[in-house]
Motif scaffolding. Structure first.
Motif, mmCIF file in Angstrom:
data_model
loop_
_atom_site.group_PDB
_atom_site.id
_atom_site.type_symbol
_atom_site.label_atom_id
_atom_site.label_comp_id
_atom_site.label_asym_id
_atom_site.label_seq_id
_atom_site.Cartn_x
_atom_site.Cartn_y
_atom_site.Cartn_z
ATOM 1 N N GLU A 37 1.150 4.289 -2.848
ATOM 2 C CA GLU A 37 1.020 5.705 -2.514
ATOM 3 C C GLU A 37 2.238 6.495 -2.994
ATOM 4 N N GLU A 38 3.410 5.906 -2.870
ATOM 5 C CA GLU A 38 4.641 6.606 -3.268
ATOM 6 C C GLU A 38 4.760 6.736 -4.786
ATOM 7 N N THR A 67 8.974 6.717 -5.161
ATOM 8 C CA THR A 67 9.537 5.776 -4.197
ATOM 9 C C THR A 67 11.051 5.687 -4.328
ATOM 10 N N ARG A 105 2.644 -1.027 -11.221
ATOM 11 C CA ARG A 105 3.764 -0.456 -10.489
ATOM 12 C C ARG A 105 5.010 -1.332 -10.537
ATOM 13 N N ALA A 139 0.827 -1.206 0.000
ATOM 14 C CA ALA A 139 0.000 0.000 0.000
ATOM 15 C C ALA A 139 0.860 1.255 0.000
ATOM 16 N N GLN A 140 1.971 1.213 0.731
ATOM 17 C CA GLN A 140 2.880 2.367 0.772
ATOM 18 C C GLN A 140 3.509 2.608 -0.594
#
Length: 339
Positions: free
Chosen positions: A75-76, A80, A101, A71-72
């Motif tokens: 979001e990034e 990232t 992603r 999930a992080q």
């Protein structure tokens, strides 16, 4: 304005010359490869150390829960710092793949692992496998059931150990949802709830409870039994392990896996691809087999002593990337009162 002394000028010049060198050697220098790892640090740290030597590069690892890290990373996005995601669970990789992603992996890398244990989009691969099994006490269960569906029958009331908050149990429930649909899975969960199963924090506590006769049978991952047997001696364990046949959802094979993140610069992406190949090397595959009793996924690497070969099992056929719907599984577990 006062002019600096000769000593001060010498110090300033030295600082100017040494500054870049000190910066390059300092801890603020970014790592060559940043890994977000859902795998436990105690488990993978020895491999990470070997990976650094293999790459000849600095590797930084940030540890956490696989679903939360996934999930992080969503979001990034392209911002990232991570180049590689090492996940405990295929579903977390599937979630990233679904959102585009993950970068495609070279076909030569993918070909090291059977299609059943890698992403259908070619952007992640399993690196080790684990099987859902039944741990049982033969003094109480002379003949273990042939299907996980049998556990909702009245004769199993009060006799089942499970870990409803554990990721492996939740992945199994997600697998049942994918294989048999939400209605059938909800009905099974309600039947399990009606049988008053005993909840434990994790698989190991379930196995210990079965071994002590606290509960006759429990839902666990295979390697807990083999690790315990290696630690205490198989002859000292009262609990036994039962692999479910014929594509039963209770015999799900899940994988820990890896994927290269989109957005990583080419240097880090190159290191990440090399890292995936290292995880699929004979050295790493033998490490997983020997240290954790997991299944190696590369052909030619043997399982740990006593662990049945992967190709001898009869797991359900499933696209492991579809184990990404954890939120729906959690909602169903809550609705049925199991968490």
């Amino acid at each position: 304005m006062r002019r600096p002394s000769a000593r001060t000028l010498t110090a300033l010049v030295a600082a100017a010359l040494l500054g870049p060198l000190l910066s390059a050697c300092g801890s603020d220098e970014p790592a060559d490869l940043v890994i977000y790892s859902g795998r436990n640090e105690n488990l993978v740290k020895p491999l990470i150390e070997k990976l650094e030597k293999h790459l000849g590069a600095e590797v930084e690892v940030r540890y956490g829960d696989s679903a939360e890290l996934s999930a992080q990373l969503l979001e990034e996005g392209d911002t990232t710092e991570a180049g590689l995601f090492l996940s405990q669970d295929a579903g977390a990789l599937g979630a990233l793949s679904k959102e585009g992603r993950l970068a495609p992996l070279p076909q030569a890398t993918l070909d090291k692992v059977a299609p059943a244990y890698r992403g259908s989009a070619g952007d992640w691969t399993g690196v080790s496998g684990r099987v859902r099994v039944l741990g049982y006490n033969p003094a109480q269960v002379p003949t273990p059931p042939s299907s996980v569906h049998d556990l909702v029958k009245p004769e199993w009331k009060g006799k089942i150990g499970f870990a409803p908050t554990n990721a492996s149990f939740q992945a199994f429930v997600t697998g049942m949802r994918v294989l048999e649909g939400d209605d059938a899975t909800r009905a099974w969960l309600k039947g399990l709830k009606a049988n008053e199963p005993k909840a434990y924090d994790n698989n190991l506590k379930i196995l210990e409870a079965v071994d002590k006769g606290e509960v006759p049978i429990g839902l666990i991952n295979h390697y807990y039994w083999y690790e315990k047997a290696a630690e205490t001696g198989a002859g000292k364990l009262k609990a036994k392990v039962h692999y479910l046949p014929a594509g039963d959802p209770g015999g799900l094979v899940n994988v820990a896996g890896a994927g290269v993140l989109k957005g990583a610069d080419e240097k880090q992406a190159a290191y990440a691809r090399k890292a995936v190949d290292f995880l699929l090397s004979t050295e790493s595959q033998e490490y997983f087999a020997a240290e954790t009793k997991e299944y190696p996924l590369v052909a030619g690497v043997k399982t740990a002593e006593g662990v049945p070969p992967l190709d001898s099992l009869q797991p359900p056929k499933i696209d492991l990337g579809r184990l990404d719907s954890l939120k729906q599984t959690l909602a169903m577990l809550q609705d049925t009162g199991l968490v």
